[in-house]
Design a protein around this motif. Sequence first.
Motif, PDB file in Angstrom:
ATOM      1  N   LEU A 278       0.824  -1.195   0.000  1.00  8.54           N
ATOM      2  CA  LEU A 278       0.000   0.000   0.000  1.00  8.54           C
ATOM      3  C   LEU A 278       0.864   1.253   0.000  1.00  8.54           C
ATOM      4  O   LEU A 278       2.024   1.211   0.419  1.00  8.54           O
ATOM      5  CB  LEU A 278      -0.929  -0.004   1.218  1.00  8.54           C
ATOM      6  CG  LEU A 278      -1.982  -1.116   1.222  1.00  8.54           C
ATOM      7  CD1 LEU A 278      -2.777  -1.078   2.512  1.00  8.54           C
ATOM      8  CD2 LEU A 278      -2.916  -0.992   0.028  1.00  8.54           C
ATOM      9  N   PRO A 279       0.340   2.396  -0.429  1.00  8.38           N
ATOM     10  CA  PRO A 279       1.135   3.628  -0.502  1.00  8.38           C
ATOM     11  C   PRO A 279       1.539   4.128   0.874  1.00  8.38           C
ATOM     12  O   PRO A 279       0.944   3.756   1.889  1.00  8.38           O
ATOM     13  CB  PRO A 279       0.183   4.618  -1.191  1.00  8.38           C
ATOM     14  CG  PRO A 279      -1.175   4.059  -0.968  1.00  8.38           C
ATOM     15  CD  PRO A 279      -1.018   2.575  -0.950  1.00  8.38           C
ATOM     16  N   PRO A 280       2.587   5.008   0.937  1.00  4.82           N
ATOM     17  CA  PRO A 280       3.049   5.520   2.233  1.00  4.82           C
ATOM     18  C   PRO A 280       1.972   6.264   3.004  1.00  4.82           C
ATOM     19  O   PRO A 280       2.030   6.327   4.229  1.00  4.82           O
ATOM     20  CB  PRO A 280       4.199   6.461   1.844  1.00  4.82           C
ATOM     21  CG  PRO A 280       4.646   5.987   0.494  1.00  4.82           C
ATOM     22  CD  PRO A 280       3.422   5.455  -0.175  1.00  4.82           C
ATOM     23  N   ALA A 281       0.999   6.851   2.316  1.00  3.00           N
ATOM     24  CA  ALA A 281      -0.057   7.571   3.020  1.00  3.00           C
ATOM     25  C   ALA A 281      -0.822   6.653   3.962  1.00  3.00           C
ATOM     26  O   ALA A 281      -1.289   7.077   5.022  1.00  3.00           O
ATOM     27  CB  ALA A 281      -1.012   8.205   2.018  1.00  3.00           C
ATOM     28  N   PHE A 282      -0.930   5.357   3.578  1.00  3.55           N
ATOM     29  CA  PHE A 282      -1.622   4.409   4.447  1.00  3.55           C
ATOM     30  C   PHE A 282      -0.858   4.214   5.747  1.00  3.55           C
ATOM     31  O   PHE A 282      -1.451   4.113   6.815  1.00  3.55           O
ATOM     32  CB  PHE A 282      -1.785   3.078   3.716  1.00  3.55           C
ATOM     33  CG  PHE A 282      -2.487   2.026   4.527  1.00  3.55           C
ATOM     34  CD1 PHE A 282      -3.857   2.036   4.645  1.00  3.55           C
ATOM     35  CD2 PHE A 282      -1.755   1.041   5.177  1.00  3.55           C
ATOM     36  CE1 PHE A 282      -4.506   1.069   5.396  1.00  3.55           C
ATOM     37  CE2 PHE A 282      -2.393   0.070   5.926  1.00  3.55           C
ATOM     38  CZ  PHE A 282      -3.769   0.088   6.034  1.00  3.55           C
ATOM     39  N   SER A 283       0.477   4.165   5.667  1.00  5.65           N
ATOM     40  CA  SER A 283       1.287   4.040   6.878  1.00  5.65           C
ATOM     41  C   SER A 283       1.099   5.238   7.794  1.00  5.65           C
ATOM     42  O   SER A 283       1.091   5.110   9.020  1.00  5.65           O
ATOM     43  CB  SER A 283       2.761   3.886   6.506  1.00  5.65           C
ATOM     44  OG  SER A 283       2.949   2.748   5.689  1.00  5.65           O
ATOM     45  N   GLY A 284       0.949   6.426   7.206  1.00  2.00           N
ATOM     46  CA  GLY A 284       0.699   7.600   8.018  1.00  2.00           C
ATOM     47  C   GLY A 284      -0.621   7.530   8.744  1.00  2.00           C
ATOM     48  O   GLY A 284      -0.737   7.931   9.910  1.00  2.00           O
ATOM     49  N   MET A 285      -1.637   6.988   8.082  1.00  2.00           N
ATOM     50  CA  MET A 285      -2.937   6.830   8.728  1.00  2.00           C
ATOM     51  C   MET A 285      -2.863   5.819   9.861  1.00  2.00           C
ATOM     52  O   MET A 285      -3.456   6.015  10.923  1.00  2.00           O
ATOM     53  CB  MET A 285      -3.966   6.388   7.695  1.00  2.00           C
ATOM     54  CG  MET A 285      -4.267   7.424   6.627  1.00  2.00           C
ATOM     55  SD  MET A 285      -5.337   6.769   5.323  1.00  2.00           S
ATOM     56  CE  MET A 285      -6.770   6.274   6.286  1.00  2.00           C
ATOM     57  N   VAL A 286      -2.126   4.735   9.650  1.00  2.00           N
ATOM     58  CA  VAL A 286      -1.971   3.733  10.700  1.00  2.00           C
ATOM     59  C   VAL A 286      -1.203   4.320  11.885  1.00  2.00           C
ATOM     60  O   VAL A 286      -1.488   4.019  13.049  1.00  2.00           O
ATOM     61  CB  VAL A 286      -1.265   2.480  10.150  1.00  2.00           C
ATOM     62  CG1 VAL A 286      -0.953   1.496  11.259  1.00  2.00           C
ATOM     63  CG2 VAL A 286      -2.118   1.825   9.071  1.00  2.00           C
ATOM     64  N   GLY A 287      -0.230   5.194  11.600  1.00  2.00           N
ATOM     65  CA  GLY A 287       0.537   5.803  12.678  1.00  2.00           C
ATOM     66  C   GLY A 287      -0.308   6.645  13.613  1.00  2.00           C
ATOM     67  O   GLY A 287       0.029   6.820  14.785  1.00  2.00           O
ATOM     68  N   GLU A 288      -1.414   7.195  13.113  1.00  8.89           N
ATOM     69  CA  GLU A 288      -2.305   7.985  13.956  1.00  8.89           C
ATOM     70  C   GLU A 288      -3.094   7.124  14.930  1.00  8.89           C
ATOM     71  O   GLU A 288      -3.707   7.633  15.858  1.00  8.89           O
ATOM     72  CB  GLU A 288      -3.277   8.780  13.082  1.00  8.89           C
ATOM     73  CG  GLU A 288      -2.612   9.914  12.312  1.00  8.89           C
ATOM     74  CD  GLU A 288      -2.163  11.036  13.221  1.00  8.89           C
ATOM     75  OE1 GLU A 288      -2.822  11.283  14.247  1.00  8.89           O
ATOM     76  OE2 GLU A 288      -1.124  11.651  12.919  1.00  8.89           O
ATOM     77  N   LEU A 289      -3.079   5.800  14.734  1.00  8.59           N
ATOM     78  CA  LEU A 289      -3.860   4.897  15.578  1.00  8.59           C
ATOM     79  C   LEU A 289      -3.024   4.273  16.678  1.00  8.59           C
ATOM     80  O   LEU A 289      -3.217   3.112  17.027  1.00  8.59           O
ATOM     81  CB  LEU A 289      -4.507   3.807  14.704  1.00  8.59           C
ATOM     82  CG  LEU A 289      -5.417   4.288  13.583  1.00  8.59           C
ATOM     83  CD1 LEU A 289      -5.930   3.109  12.774  1.00  8.59           C
ATOM     84  CD2 LEU A 289      -6.578   5.094  14.133  1.00  8.59           C
ATOM     85  N   SER A 290      -2.064   5.018  17.198  1.00  9.09           N
ATOM     86  CA  SER A 290      -1.176   4.482  18.223  1.00  9.09           C
ATOM     87  C   SER A 290      -1.929   4.272  19.530  1.00  9.09           C
ATOM     88  O   SER A 290      -2.579   5.190  20.031  1.00  9.09           O
ATOM     89  CB  SER A 290      -0.006   5.445  18.446  1.00  9.09           C
ATOM     90  OG  SER A 290       0.710   5.641  17.247  1.00  9.09           O
ATOM     91  N   PRO A 291      -1.863   3.071  20.128  1.00  9.02           N
ATOM     92  CA  PRO A 291      -2.547   2.827  21.401  1.00  9.02           C
ATOM     93  C   PRO A 291      -1.783   3.441  22.570  1.00  9.02           C
ATOM     94  O   PRO A 291      -0.581   3.697  22.491  1.00  9.02           O
ATOM     95  CB  PRO A 291      -2.570   1.299  21.487  1.00  9.02           C
ATOM     96  CG  PRO A 291      -1.400   0.864  20.666  1.00  9.02           C
ATOM     97  CD  PRO A 291      -1.255   1.864  19.561  1.00  9.02           C
ATOM     98  N   ALA A 292      -2.479   3.641  23.684  1.00 12.24           N
ATOM     99  CA  ALA A 292      -1.881   4.302  24.843  1.00 12.24           C
ATOM    100  C   ALA A 292      -0.810   3.447  25.495  1.00 12.24           C
ATOM    101  O   ALA A 292       0.158   3.972  26.053  1.00 12.24           O
ATOM    102  CB  ALA A 292      -2.969   4.656  25.861  1.00 12.24           C
ATOM    103  N   VAL A 293      -0.941   2.110  25.469  1.00 12.93           N
ATOM    104  CA  VAL A 293       0.017   1.237  26.143  1.00 12.93           C
ATOM    105  C   VAL A 293       1.217   0.906  25.268  1.00 12.93           C
ATOM    106  O   VAL A 293       2.104   0.172  25.704  1.00 12.93           O
ATOM    107  CB  VAL A 293      -0.667  -0.069  26.597  1.00 12.93           C
ATOM    108  CG1 VAL A 293      -1.740   0.205  27.638  1.00 12.93           C
ATOM    109  CG2 VAL A 293      -1.257  -0.803  25.401  1.00 12.93           C
ATOM    110  N   GLY A 294       1.263   1.412  24.053  1.00 15.60           N
ATOM    111  CA  GLY A 294       2.347   1.073  23.133  1.00 15.60           C
ATOM    112  C   GLY A 294       1.946  -0.089  22.242  1.00 15.60           C
ATOM    113  O   GLY A 294       1.178  -0.973  22.652  1.00 15.60           O
TER     114      GLY A 294
END
Length: 408
Positions: free
Chosen positions: A258-274
């Motif tokens: 998938l394109p790099p933009a998808f990785s950026g969207m996934v990065g926004e979904l970081s959980p609180a516990v790591g």
Amino acid sequence: MSRTRRLLRQTMTIARRDFVATVFTPIFLLFLFAPLIMVAFSTIGAMGAAQAADHGADHVRIVAIVPNAVAGAFVEADKRARIVFRRDEEPPALAILTPSGEPGVQARKAFESGDYDATAILYGPLDRPTILYGPRGTRAADYLTVLASSALSAERLGGELPRVEATKVPFSRQRATLGGQNQTAFLAVFGVFFLTLFLAGQVVGTMAEERSNKVIEVLAAAVPLEAVFLGKLLGMFGVAVLFIGFWGTVLGQVTSLLPPAFSGMVGELSPAVGLPMFTLLFVTYFTMAYLLLGSVFLTIGAQASTMREIQMLSLPITIVQVGMFTLTLSGLSKPDSWLAVIAEVFPLSSPFAMAGMAAASDSLWPHAVALAWQALWVAIFVTLGARLFRRGVLQSGSVRPFWRRKGA
């Protein structure tokens, strides 16, 4: 060999027997590729609907009836405004008409035009325009108001608005946003719910064949029913793990393309516990959700004597799963409410709620307490299911607890 080791060995023997009997069959391949079949049919339907929608959207227009002196400013304002919209959110294409005769009459005739489908039409002076719009043209009317404002400003400034050349610098956050944590919590709850909805229901029918061919009586005579129930539950859980492992590997290879933009969207979904701890907790809570719901469904399905009865149980089982999902989402929207506490404490919804908590809160000690609490209820459900089966189906009467048998 101690009693505990013998019980564990008997349980694993039953689990291995059910796992092999389920996996090494042609029907399992159909089950394994069921998501692919569902996605294929969904894609075909979505493509057909998208083509129909695109074909209809090609003929939709927003219309501005303005003099030629203002038309250029109107078109330029439209070009500037459209860059902030995604492709599926863009307003309809703009059509410019030169005033001829009474503008109001011309606007009404434009709505009846056979060349396009007008959703909103603007006419009159730009500082006090009149906009006619159809049933779904409210946003288009607002958009025309913005264009009229921009065109009026350009006209008063001498022909066009000043251009702004902004310097855009990408930035990566060092911590997850609150919105990202909430989205991750929802996805965690939905992920556990979807997997258990798709996989845990398979446990209901595992006892039907054993009862029909009298094998369950042989098993009950050879090993404790608690070992039979737990073994069957673990065997079907092994099937679920194989299913998830297969599709997890496939999706892992697909997402790498998938394109790099998808990785950026996934990065926004970081959980609180790591991410590492969250992954471990997610897998653990899926396991507990499967064992809890599976043990309840196994107990219910064990009371059914025919496949017709098992089919009739499918709807109540689905309702229970959806109810747990709804309860969890209600508690997730109000983390400090009594509804959230109920979702976290009630055994069948506890794995869903705690998976959401792992994404939204960085506290770890509640997870240790929750996992112990859920494991206790798995043992209770398995024991209760075995006793109900023994008394209701096998008609064996009550059996003394193992600690009394040991004393005797």
